[in-house]
Design an enzyme around this catalytic site. Sequence first.
Site, mmCIF file in Angstrom:
data_model
loop_
_atom_site.group_PDB
_atom_site.id
_atom_site.type_symbol
_atom_site.label_atom_id
_atom_site.label_comp_id
_atom_site.label_asym_id
_atom_site.label_seq_id
_atom_site.Cartn_x
_atom_site.Cartn_y
_atom_site.Cartn_z
ATOM 1 N N ASP A 86 0.881 -1.171 0.000
ATOM 2 C CA ASP A 86 0.000 0.000 0.000
ATOM 3 C C ASP A 86 0.913 1.215 0.000
ATOM 4 O OD1 ASP A 86 -1.956 -1.901 0.429
ATOM 5 O OD2 ASP A 86 -2.770 -0.972 2.238
ATOM 6 N N HIS A 142 4.738 -7.589 -0.072
ATOM 7 C CA HIS A 142 4.312 -8.851 -0.666
ATOM 8 C C HIS A 142 4.982 -9.081 -2.016
ATOM 9 C CE1 HIS A 142 0.878 -9.583 2.190
ATOM 10 N NE2 HIS A 142 1.181 -8.311 2.447
ATOM 11 N N SER A 227 8.447 3.778 5.316
ATOM 12 C CA SER A 227 9.612 3.701 4.455
ATOM 13 C C SER A 227 9.195 3.658 2.994
ATOM 14 C CB SER A 227 10.465 2.495 4.825
ATOM 15 O OG SER A 227 11.772 2.668 4.323
#
Length: 274
Positions: A86, A142, A227
């Site tokens: 995201d 992911h 980050s």
Amino acid sequence: MTAKWMKWMTELTSRKWISRLMGRFSHSELSRLLIPSFAKSYGIPLHEAEKEIKEYRTLNEFFTRKLKPDMRPVHPLPEGLISPVDALITAMGKIDSGTILNVKGQDYSLAELLNYSPRTETYNHGYFFVLYLSPTDYHRIHAPISGRKLESEHIKGKVYPVNDFGMRHMRTVLSRNERLITYIAHEFGEVAVVKVGAMNVSSIKYSDDTANNWNRGDDIAYFEFGSTVVLLVENNTFEPLSDLAAGHKVKMGELLGRFYRNPAAKPRRTNTSI
């Protein structure tokens, strides 16, 4: 406060010992008292979290939370590249002879970003995405494709902020900060998932150190606090979505574009629709 003063303060607070102190506190049971205010301040969607807010024992455990099943559906296109996180797309585009151009007004040497890895030439004319994760975002990373781990490299470095100020006023922070790089081979070539640490981030960790193969959407790693991920795609193998641009928000599992086979090595697919 002037940019010069902010830059000086950032230099002072980007030391590893400060990051370690913040890390220790975020892992302590005392830090759980901050979870409700942290969630409210950043507008974190608690209904997506795997657990109830009261079940998290530390701020770090909450920050690195997993989501409920099916909260992030993975786009089904077999040759699709999905977003691993995201994030906000802060920059994207073709890599120009080993240079990533105009990331918040700065150009980046791909060789420096990849710590002069022999694999650099695989991406010198490829494609890149710079994906910024704010404190509001879900912070697990992911697999953007299905494939096997070719190599992993952990590069020690600074912990400069990767927010808008840090990216504009600090020199090439993506190449100077701590990085954990995962190279993944897949059906259409190779990708590099460059996980970049940031100020007050004590570590970037693999979810399973023994994993060597992933399906698209599998949990690879996670950040402890905000980050950036730099996603690199091999030369002559990728076409981005036509309506995707810097400034767009993406969710993990959403389509970024599609692969085609490298015409220099294998026949190109005839079906080019996305």
